[in-house]
Design a protein around this motif. Structure first.
Motif, PDB file in Angstrom:
ATOM      1  N   GLN A  34       5.851  64.101 -20.231  1.00  0.00           N
ATOM      2  CA  GLN A  34       5.961  63.369 -19.017  1.00  0.00           C
ATOM      3  C   GLN A  34       5.691  64.962 -18.282  1.00  0.00           C
ATOM      4  OE1 GLN A  34       8.388  62.715 -20.947  1.00  0.00           O
ATOM      5  NE2 GLN A  34       9.755  63.733 -19.991  1.00  0.00           N
ATOM      6  N   HIS A  35       5.338  66.257 -18.481  1.00  0.00           N
ATOM      7  CA  HIS A  35       5.577  67.459 -17.609  1.00  0.00           C
ATOM      8  C   HIS A  35       4.129  68.399 -18.051  1.00  0.00           C
ATOM      9  CE1 HIS A  35       9.083  66.439 -15.966  1.00  0.00           C
ATOM     10  NE2 HIS A  35       9.768  66.606 -16.883  1.00  0.00           N
ATOM     11  N   THR A  36       3.280  67.724 -18.823  1.00  0.00           N
ATOM     12  CA  THR A  36       1.782  68.617 -18.921  1.00  0.00           C
ATOM     13  C   THR A  36       0.987  67.917 -18.896  1.00  0.00           C
ATOM     14  OG1 THR A  36       1.599  67.086 -20.644  1.00  0.00           O
ATOM     15  CG2 THR A  36       3.219  69.014 -21.522  1.00  0.00           C
ATOM     16  N   PRO A  37      -0.409  68.976 -17.922  1.00  0.00           N
ATOM     17  CA  PRO A  37      -1.165  67.908 -17.940  1.00  0.00           C
ATOM     18  C   PRO A  37      -1.675  66.593 -18.344  1.00  0.00           C
ATOM     19  CG  PRO A  37      -1.686  70.623 -17.912  1.00  0.00           C
ATOM     20  CD  PRO A  37       0.026  69.907 -18.338  1.00  0.00           C
ATOM     21  N   ASP A  38      -1.804  67.028 -19.628  1.00  0.00           N
ATOM     22  CA  ASP A  38      -3.222  65.464 -20.144  1.00  0.00           C
ATOM     23  C   ASP A  38      -1.483  65.573 -21.175  1.00  0.00           C
ATOM     24  OD1 ASP A  38      -4.369  64.030 -22.072  1.00  0.00           O
ATOM     25  OD2 ASP A  38      -5.634  65.153 -21.512  1.00  0.00           O
ATOM     26  N   PRO A  39      -1.071  64.339 -21.446  1.00  0.00           N
ATOM     27  CA  PRO A  39       0.145  64.208 -22.302  1.00  0.00           C
ATOM     28  C   PRO A  39      -0.633  63.851 -23.990  1.00  0.00           C
ATOM     29  CG  PRO A  39       1.012  62.675 -20.000  1.00  0.00           C
ATOM     30  CD  PRO A  39      -0.492  63.246 -20.052  1.00  0.00           C
ATOM     31  N   GLU A  40      -1.662  62.384 -23.321  1.00  0.00           N
ATOM     32  CA  GLU A  40      -2.368  62.246 -24.633  1.00  0.00           C
ATOM     33  C   GLU A  40      -2.837  64.127 -25.733  1.00  0.00           C
ATOM     34  OE1 GLU A  40      -1.672  59.000 -22.437  1.00  0.00           O
ATOM     35  OE2 GLU A  40      -2.598  61.016 -21.805  1.00  0.00           O
ATOM     36  N   ALA A  41      -3.634  64.944 -24.691  1.00  0.00           N
ATOM     37  CA  ALA A  41      -4.114  65.325 -25.544  1.00  0.00           C
ATOM     38  C   ALA A  41      -2.575  66.842 -25.985  1.00  0.00           C
ATOM     39  CB  ALA A  41      -4.520  66.116 -24.274  1.00  0.00           C
ATOM     40  N   SER A  42      -1.605  66.556 -25.226  1.00  0.00           N
ATOM     41  CA  SER A  42      -0.611  67.410 -25.931  1.00  0.00           C
ATOM     42  C   SER A  42      -0.199  66.779 -26.883  1.00  0.00           C
ATOM     43  CB  SER A  42       0.787  67.184 -24.902  1.00  0.00           C
ATOM     44  OG  SER A  42       0.304  67.989 -23.871  1.00  0.00           O
ATOM     45  N   ALA A  63      -2.051  68.131 -29.663  1.00  0.00           N
ATOM     46  CA  ALA A  63      -2.238  69.467 -30.085  1.00  0.00           C
ATOM     47  C   ALA A  63      -1.030  69.608 -31.636  1.00  0.00           C
ATOM     48  CB  ALA A  63      -1.813  69.613 -28.795  1.00  0.00           C
ATOM     49  N   LEU A  64      -0.121  68.882 -31.052  1.00  0.00           N
ATOM     50  CA  LEU A  64       1.788  68.573 -31.521  1.00  0.00           C
ATOM     51  C   LEU A  64       0.915  68.004 -33.058  1.00  0.00           C
ATOM     52  CD1 LEU A  64       4.158  67.564 -28.646  1.00  0.00           C
ATOM     53  CD2 LEU A  64       3.849  69.382 -29.568  1.00  0.00           C
ATOM     54  N   TRP A  65      -0.048  67.450 -32.956  1.00  0.00           N
ATOM     55  CA  TRP A  65      -0.111  66.422 -34.479  1.00  0.00           C
ATOM     56  C   TRP A  65      -0.592  66.811 -35.129  1.00  0.00           C
ATOM     57  CZ3 TRP A  65       1.291  61.997 -37.096  1.00  0.00           C
ATOM     58  CH2 TRP A  65       0.633  61.554 -37.627  1.00  0.00           C
ATOM     59  N   ASN A  66      -1.831  68.091 -34.930  1.00  0.00           N
ATOM     60  CA  ASN A  66      -2.009  69.099 -35.617  1.00  0.00           C
ATOM     61  C   ASN A  66      -1.241  69.746 -36.593  1.00  0.00           C
ATOM     62  OD1 ASN A  66      -4.748  69.981 -36.517  1.00  0.00           O
ATOM     63  ND2 ASN A  66      -4.564  72.246 -34.998  1.00  0.00           N
ATOM     64  N   GLN A  67      -0.184  70.138 -35.993  1.00  0.00           N
ATOM     65  CA  GLN A  67       1.285  71.098 -36.132  1.00  0.00           C
ATOM     66  C   GLN A  67       1.702  70.068 -37.695  1.00  0.00           C
ATOM     67  OE1 GLN A  67       0.821  73.876 -35.801  1.00  0.00           O
ATOM     68  NE2 GLN A  67      -0.530  74.256 -34.862  1.00  0.00           N
ATOM     69  N   VAL A  68       1.486  69.601 -38.270  1.00  0.00           N
ATOM     70  CA  VAL A  68       2.586  68.481 -38.319  1.00  0.00           C
ATOM     71  C   VAL A  68       2.363  69.316 -39.873  1.00  0.00           C
ATOM     72  CG1 VAL A  68       3.014  66.166 -39.194  1.00  0.00           C
ATOM     73  CG2 VAL A  68       2.909  66.635 -36.862  1.00  0.00           C
ATOM     74  N   ALA A  69       2.603  68.785 -41.540  1.00  0.00           N
ATOM     75  CA  ALA A  69       1.721  69.314 -42.497  1.00  0.00           C
ATOM     76  C   ALA A  69       2.036  67.416 -43.105  1.00  0.00           C
ATOM     77  CB  ALA A  69       3.454  69.726 -42.894  1.00  0.00           C
ATOM     78  N   ALA A  70       1.362  67.096 -44.101  1.00  0.00           N
ATOM     79  CA  ALA A  70       0.928  66.289 -45.180  1.00  0.00           C
ATOM     80  C   ALA A  70       2.714  65.423 -45.391  1.00  0.00           C
ATOM     81  CB  ALA A  70       0.315  66.337 -46.118  1.00  0.00           C
ATOM     82  N   GLY A  71       3.055  64.621 -45.373  1.00  0.00           N
ATOM     83  CA  GLY A  71       4.283  63.699 -45.470  1.00  0.00           C
ATOM     84  C   GLY A  71       5.094  63.956 -44.803  1.00  0.00           C
ATOM     85  N   GLY A  72       4.785  65.271 -43.540  1.00  0.00           N
ATOM     86  CA  GLY A  72       5.706  65.370 -42.299  1.00  0.00           C
ATOM     87  C   GLY A  72       6.090  64.393 -41.226  1.00  0.00           C
ATOM     88  N   LEU A  73       7.239  64.657 -40.076  1.00  0.00           N
ATOM     89  CA  LEU A  73       7.113  63.369 -39.339  1.00  0.00           C
ATOM     90  C   LEU A  73       6.788  64.284 -37.723  1.00  0.00           C
ATOM     91  CD1 LEU A  73       8.830  61.177 -38.147  1.00  0.00           C
ATOM     92  CD2 LEU A  73      10.808  62.541 -38.126  1.00  0.00           C
ATOM     93  N   MET A  74       6.122  63.697 -36.476  1.00  0.00           N
ATOM     94  CA  MET A  74       6.337  63.906 -35.196  1.00  0.00           C
ATOM     95  C   MET A  74       7.363  63.570 -34.157  1.00  0.00           C
ATOM     96  SD  MET A  74       2.731  64.558 -32.436  1.00  0.00           S
ATOM     97  CE  MET A  74       2.898  62.482 -32.228  1.00  0.00           C
ATOM     98  N   VAL A  75       8.134  63.427 -33.421  1.00  0.00           N
ATOM     99  CA  VAL A  75       9.044  62.938 -32.788  1.00  0.00           C
ATOM    100  C   VAL A  75       9.013  62.871 -31.481  1.00  0.00           C
ATOM    101  CG1 VAL A  75      11.339  62.788 -32.101  1.00  0.00           C
ATOM    102  CG2 VAL A  75      10.781  63.376 -34.787  1.00  0.00           C
ATOM    103  N   ILE A  76       8.793  62.321 -30.911  1.00  0.00           N
ATOM    104  CA  ILE A  76       8.465  62.986 -28.630  1.00  0.00           C
ATOM    105  C   ILE A  76       9.495  61.614 -28.263  1.00  0.00           C
ATOM    106  CG2 ILE A  76       6.107  63.141 -29.564  1.00  0.00           C
ATOM    107  CD1 ILE A  76       5.348  60.430 -28.545  1.00  0.00           C
ATOM    108  N   ASP A  77       9.070  61.522 -27.038  1.00  0.00           N
ATOM    109  CA  ASP A  77       9.845  60.132 -25.838  1.00  0.00           C
ATOM    110  C   ASP A  77       8.843  61.214 -24.687  1.00  0.00           C
ATOM    111  OD1 ASP A  77      10.650  63.187 -25.071  1.00  0.00           O
ATOM    112  OD2 ASP A  77      12.657  62.299 -24.836  1.00  0.00           O
ATOM    113  N   HIS A  78       8.486  60.019 -23.886  1.00  0.00           N
ATOM    114  CA  HIS A  78       8.065  59.630 -22.523  1.00  0.00           C
ATOM    115  C   HIS A  78       8.848  59.137 -20.826  1.00  0.00           C
ATOM    116  CE1 HIS A  78       4.342  60.013 -19.866  1.00  0.00           C
ATOM    117  NE2 HIS A  78       3.431  61.197 -20.642  1.00  0.00           N
TER     118      HIS A  78
END
Length: 322
Positions: free
Chosen positions: A164-172, A175-190
């Motif tokens: 919520q503190h970044t200029p563009d949350p959806e773009a962020s 970018a985070l999703w791009n770092q997740v390995a196959a079978g890996g997990l992304m965890v966020i809140d907003h």
């Protein structure tokens, strides 16, 4: 249990690995990344996050469960990650974006994960003081939008209390999703729409006055507000009508009623910290659960979980193995 190998530092510009020395990283293009206090600095300035850098260095232990005496961070992290992934954290390679002073770093390391902690601000210095660089912990000052790693290398990517503190949350998120390995997990809140009752208090007016001001000056104001209003909050915490009325006038944040188990000395520190946090952030975006869910669904992940709770909207998504 084998300790995973941290990925090589990688130039966001061309994807090439850096040549590493004790004092700098050097790209094939000639670009140099300085290493200060053992931390690579991939950004030239803190940009919009300078107030966060100040607060985390000033209150570097306040939010740690080991300081507050209450497992608030552990409980929040476990809920967001989910029980299945929580049981499998040991030996996992975790990218923690927006690490601050290390409230989640502490828990992740205790769970046996290898943690790459990243923040845009000088909060990385507080993080490294709390949890020194080791075989299972690395720290870097970097931008979420230009992370210094090849894509798809982390088992878990965590970004809590940050988007919520970044200029563009959806773009962020992308970018985070791009770092997740196959079978890996992304965890966020907003923050959710209507976050923290900002609309029915004096907080928006005070925030408008402080937004963009020099960080030290803004912190002097927020500390003075806490010094004046905290004793009043403490005096009426057991009388809800008076508490309710005070909260319409007072712009400070306290947890006297929300988390009464936090010890008294820590309560006041939390008030200093979170009052500053809520009144000096440059960006304060809000999103509904439906908006977060739509964004995550567009990423092409699976096992999407998204719920209202905690800091607003909490979510996680798994990258398919193939």
């Amino acid at each position: 249990m084998n300790t995973p190998t941290f990925p090589a530092w990688c130039s966001p510009a061309d994807g090439a690995d850096y040549i590493v020395t004790a004092t700098e990283l050097r790209a094939l293009s000639g670009a140099v990344v300085p290493i200060t206090n053992g931390i690579p600095r991939f950004v030239a300035s803190e940009e919009y996050a300078s107030s966060f850098g100040l607060q985390w260095n000033r209150f570097q232990r306040t939010q740690l469960d080991s300081f507050s005496g209450v497992p608030l961070t552990r409980d929040r992290l476990r809920r967001c990650i989910g029980d299945e992934a929580w049981q499998q954290l040991a030996g996992r390679l975790v990218l923690e974006c927006g690490c601050g002073a290390g409230r989640f770093t502490e828990v992740l390391l205790e769970c046996g994960a290898s943690v790459m902690s990243v923040d845009l601000s000088t909060a990385v210095d507080a993080n490294a003081r709390n949890f020194p660089v080791s075989a299972t912990h690395r720290v870097a000052q970097a931008d979420i939008m230009q992370l210094p790693f090849a894509p798809g290398l982390f088992d878990v990517v965590i970004c809590l209390g940050v988007l919520q503190h970044t200029p563009d949350p959806e773009a962020s998120m992308r970018a985070l999703w791009n770092q997740v390995a196959a079978g890996g997990l992304m965890v966020i809140d907003h923050y959710e729409k209507g976050h923290a009752g900002m609309w029915y208090s004096t907080k928006p007016l005070v925030r408008a006055f402080l937004r963009g001001r020099e960080p030290e000056s803004a912190m002097r104001v927020t500390n003075a507000l806490v010094d004046f209003f905290f004793p009043l909050h403490n005096a009426v915490k057991g009388v809800y009508p008076l508490w309710f009325a005070l909260c319409r006038i007072s712009p400070i944040t306290t947890y006297l009623r929300t988390y009464p188990a936090i010890r008294p000395a820590a309560q006041r520190e939390w008030a200093y910290l979170d009052t500053h946090d809520s009144l000096t952030d440059f960006f304060k975006h809000e999103r509904s659960r439906e908006q977060i869910l739509a964004c995550l669904s567009q990423l092409g992940g699976e096992k999407v979980w998204c719920a209202v709770g905690g800091n607003g909207v909490e979510a996680r998504v798994v990258r398919p193995k193939v």
